[in-house]
Write a protein that holds these residues in place. Structure first.
Motif, PDB file in Angstrom:
ATOM      1  N   ILE A  85       0.870  -1.176   0.000  1.00  7.22           N
ATOM      2  CA  ILE A  85       0.000   0.000   0.000  1.00  7.22           C
ATOM      3  C   ILE A  85       0.905   1.222   0.000  1.00  7.22           C
ATOM      4  O   ILE A  85       1.649   1.457   0.953  1.00  7.22           O
ATOM      5  CB  ILE A  85      -0.922   0.044   1.234  1.00  7.22           C
ATOM      6  CG1 ILE A  85      -1.721  -1.243   1.379  1.00  7.22           C
ATOM      7  CG2 ILE A  85      -1.870   1.243   1.148  1.00  7.22           C
ATOM      8  CD1 ILE A  85      -2.512  -1.316   2.678  1.00  7.22           C
ATOM      9  N   LEU A  86       0.832   1.998  -1.057  1.00  5.20           N
ATOM     10  CA  LEU A  86       1.632   3.218  -1.177  1.00  5.20           C
ATOM     11  C   LEU A  86       0.686   4.409  -1.145  1.00  5.20           C
ATOM     12  O   LEU A  86      -0.259   4.479  -1.938  1.00  5.20           O
ATOM     13  CB  LEU A  86       2.428   3.205  -2.483  1.00  5.20           C
ATOM     14  CG  LEU A  86       3.303   4.427  -2.752  1.00  5.20           C
ATOM     15  CD1 LEU A  86       4.429   4.535  -1.725  1.00  5.20           C
ATOM     16  CD2 LEU A  86       3.882   4.374  -4.172  1.00  5.20           C
TER      17      LEU A  86
ATOM     18  N   CYS B 115       4.680   3.921   2.733  1.00  5.64           N
ATOM     19  CA  CYS B 115       4.448   2.599   2.149  1.00  5.64           C
ATOM     20  C   CYS B 115       4.443   1.541   3.242  1.00  5.64           C
ATOM     21  O   CYS B 115       5.313   1.531   4.122  1.00  5.64           O
ATOM     22  CB  CYS B 115       5.517   2.254   1.106  1.00  5.64           C
ATOM     23  SG  CYS B 115       5.232   0.681   0.249  1.00  5.64           S
ATOM     24  N   LYS B 116       3.466   0.665   3.170  1.00  4.98           N
ATOM     25  CA  LYS B 116       3.372  -0.451   4.106  1.00  4.98           C
ATOM     26  C   LYS B 116       2.912  -1.688   3.353  1.00  4.98           C
ATOM     27  O   LYS B 116       2.362  -1.595   2.243  1.00  4.98           O
ATOM     28  CB  LYS B 116       2.399  -0.135   5.249  1.00  4.98           C
ATOM     29  CG  LYS B 116       2.862   1.010   6.149  1.00  4.98           C
ATOM     30  CD  LYS B 116       1.926   1.225   7.317  1.00  4.98           C
ATOM     31  CE  LYS B 116       2.403   2.367   8.211  1.00  4.98           C
ATOM     32  NZ  LYS B 116       1.518   2.573   9.383  1.00  4.98           N
TER      33      LYS B 116
ATOM     34  N   ILE C 253       0.626  -5.791   9.584  1.00  2.12           N
ATOM     35  CA  ILE C 253       1.020  -4.592   8.832  1.00  2.12           C
ATOM     36  C   ILE C 253       2.500  -4.340   9.097  1.00  2.12           C
ATOM     37  O   ILE C 253       2.930  -4.299  10.246  1.00  2.12           O
ATOM     38  CB  ILE C 253       0.183  -3.374   9.259  1.00  2.12           C
ATOM     39  CG1 ILE C 253      -1.316  -3.700   9.155  1.00  2.12           C
ATOM     40  CG2 ILE C 253       0.540  -2.156   8.425  1.00  2.12           C
ATOM     41  CD1 ILE C 253      -2.196  -2.624   9.731  1.00  2.12           C
ATOM     42  N   LYS C 254       3.274  -4.172   8.026  1.00  3.94           N
ATOM     43  CA  LYS C 254       4.711  -3.958   8.163  1.00  3.94           C
ATOM     44  C   LYS C 254       5.134  -2.707   7.386  1.00  3.94           C
ATOM     45  O   LYS C 254       4.621  -2.461   6.290  1.00  3.94           O
ATOM     46  CB  LYS C 254       5.480  -5.170   7.631  1.00  3.94           C
ATOM     47  CG  LYS C 254       5.123  -6.491   8.300  1.00  3.94           C
ATOM     48  CD  LYS C 254       5.844  -7.659   7.631  1.00  3.94           C
ATOM     49  CE  LYS C 254       5.424  -8.982   8.244  1.00  3.94           C
ATOM     50  NZ  LYS C 254       6.062 -10.138   7.555  1.00  3.94           N
ATOM     51  N   PRO C 255       6.066  -1.951   7.939  1.00  2.00           N
ATOM     52  CA  PRO C 255       6.565  -0.780   7.197  1.00  2.00           C
ATOM     53  C   PRO C 255       7.472  -1.217   6.041  1.00  2.00           C
ATOM     54  O   PRO C 255       8.155  -2.239   6.123  1.00  2.00           O
ATOM     55  CB  PRO C 255       7.348  -0.005   8.254  1.00  2.00           C
ATOM     56  CG  PRO C 255       7.772  -1.052   9.254  1.00  2.00           C
ATOM     57  CD  PRO C 255       6.658  -2.064   9.278  1.00  2.00           C
ATOM     58  N   VAL C 256       7.459  -0.459   4.970  1.00  2.00           N
ATOM     59  CA  VAL C 256       8.273  -0.750   3.792  1.00  2.00           C
ATOM     60  C   VAL C 256       9.036   0.514   3.407  1.00  2.00           C
ATOM     61  O   VAL C 256       8.468   1.612   3.359  1.00  2.00           O
ATOM     62  CB  VAL C 256       7.398  -1.215   2.610  1.00  2.00           C
ATOM     63  CG1 VAL C 256       8.249  -1.425   1.355  1.00  2.00           C
ATOM     64  CG2 VAL C 256       6.652  -2.492   2.965  1.00  2.00           C
TER      65      VAL C 256
END
Length: 460
Positions: free
Chosen positions: A145-146, A157-158, A170-173
């Motif tokens: 998800i951006l 972004c995640k 849910i993880k951070p990117v």
């Protein structure tokens, strides 16, 4: 170590273009995931939703319905967009997730985030509906998800896991933009199909879609068994593509070095026979013949194994796309039993430039390259020219064999069947024999017949 995604610089400009207009936009993230790196290739805005959104073909409708917030979006509409775009992707490239530009913080507002999860779940399931399309990355249920805020221009972004119920993590990117265009290693393959399949005619006729599905299943099983050779050599599965390319540079002069690597798929020979052989009568057959041109673009550090999987995915995905488009274009899916010969020509493949790589589109017989421009603009949000479309990777179908069969069938229709011909010859022979017998009797008793007739007329 967190997840990192690499993207070309123009993707940032693409997002800023819509964020500057302070409008809500949703679209697809298209890219490639390998063990060495994740690369985003393109961002494709989802077209504005049409009033007749129930139809997959409604992308060409004239009056779009303007969306004001994310809550107005239809999950079906985004999923249909993802399915259409997947047909255009080469093997190894997938829909990685969605991007959104909006003023609202979609990660903090529970209503907006719930909508995002719903869209991703629906899209994931829709892409899984046809296994031969390879809509989702194998063995992975993570989607990106951006989000870019239209007010602050902040990019977040995640990644989330979809289709896992309430245990969605849910993880951070980290999203990194590359100042230079990403270079890709191109692999070209031409796979030749020449198979014959039996056909059983039912009272309702022959379903073209059902026959194509059987062909697709058979082709998938065969291609999965194939071994890939690069320049006629079998390479180690763990060897990076860039190493293969460097070795080729040493062997060949720079002027002889092609821009792509030619690969071939071979089916291993099995010197065994099936344990049981089933015999069944069939009413006809399908001759499936032609060449599928495959062009994939891999990250240079990707392994031979990953490249092999991408080539196989590309061929099967291309077949599934053509069959689906062909069946959708048919007025009637059923062929009547009395139709002795039927020729089906699915659309052929063309390449369209996307950044430093190529995606593909399909042209039906008689369509010009300009038709691809409409799909590229509508589905990929790209503006290209007719000269950019590469049309020579595949040629139109050779119909000479079908024309010859059609002429033979037409000639057979003018003739009787063997049984009818035998009866006709039998009756004709009897009639001719009776005629000869009557003439012979008349000649033999000619004098007597004349005398009798003379006496009869003299008395009268």
């Amino acid at each position: 170590m967190g997840r990192t995604v690499y993207s070309p610089e123009y993707c940032l400009q693409y997002l800023e273009q819509y964020a500057a207009k302070e409008i809500y936009v949703i679209g697809l993230i298209l890219g490639q995931v390998t063990e060495s790196r994740e690369n985003v290739i393109h961002l494709a805005r989802t077209p504005d939703e049409k009033n007749d959104a129930s139809s997959e073909a409604s992308y060409t409708s004239e009056k779009p319905e303007t969306l004001r917030t994310l809550l107005d979006i239809s999950e079906t509409w985004v999923a249909d967009h993802a399915k259409h775009v997947t047909r255009m992707l080469p093997g190894g490239v997938f829909v990685l997730g969605i991007f959104i530009t909006s003023d609202e913080d979609i990660f903090e507002d529970p209503n907006y985030f719930s909508k995002v999860k719903s869209v991703l779940n629906y899209t994931h399931k829709a892409l899984n509906s046809n296994q031969y399309m390879y809509g989702n990355i194998p063995n992975s249920n993570e989607k990106l998800i951006l989000h870019m805020s239209t007010s602050t221009k902040v990019l977040t972004c995640k990644s989330i896991e979809v289709d896992v119920g309430s245990k969605m993590s849910i993880k951070p990117v980290e999203w990194k933009f590359l100042p230079k265009p990403q270079q890709w290693q191109r692999l070209d393959c031409y796979y030749d199909f020449d198979e014959v399949y039996p056909v059983l005619v039912k009272n309702s006729g022959i379903s073209v879609k059902h026959q194509f599905q059987q062909i697709l299943e058979s082709a998938h099983k065969t291609i999965e068994l194939c071994v890939m050779f690069i320049d006629g050599e079998l390479k180690e599965a763990s060897e990076p593509l860039e190493q293969v390319f460097k070795k080729r540079k040493i062997i060949k002069r720079a002027t002889d070095n092609p821009k792509s690597i030619q690969v071939s798929l071979f089916v291993p020979y099995e010197n065994t026979f099936p344990e049981t052989v089933q015999y069944s009568e069939c009413d006809g057959h399908i001759h499936f013949s032609g060449v599928v041109a495959s062009s994939i673009f891999m990250y240079p550090k990707a392994t031979i194994k990953e490249a092999t999987e991408a080539v196989k995915q590309d061929i099967i995905r291309s077949l599934a796309s053509r069959f689906t488009m062909h069946c959708d274009a048919l007025i009637d899916d059923n062929l009547l039993p009395e139709e002795k010969i039927c020729f089906n020509e699915p659309p052929r493949r063309v390449l369209v430039p996307v950044g430093t790589s190529y995606f593909c589109d399909y042209l039906f017989p008689g369509e010009a390259p300009a038709e691809a421009l409409v799909s590229v603009k509508e589905l990929l949000d790209l503006q290209i020219t007719e000269a950019d479309v590469v049309c020579d990777i595949e040629t139109p179908a050779d119909t000479s064999e079908f024309d010859a069969l059609d002429r033979d069938a037409s000639s057979e229709e003018l003739l009787a069947t063997p049984q009818e011909a035998s009866q006709f010859m039998y009756i004709t022979g009897i009639c001719f024999a009776m005629f000869v017998l009557i003439v012979s009797i008349f000649i033999h008793y000619y004098d007597g017949i004349v005398t009798c007739l003379s006496n009869f007329f003299s008395k009268s």
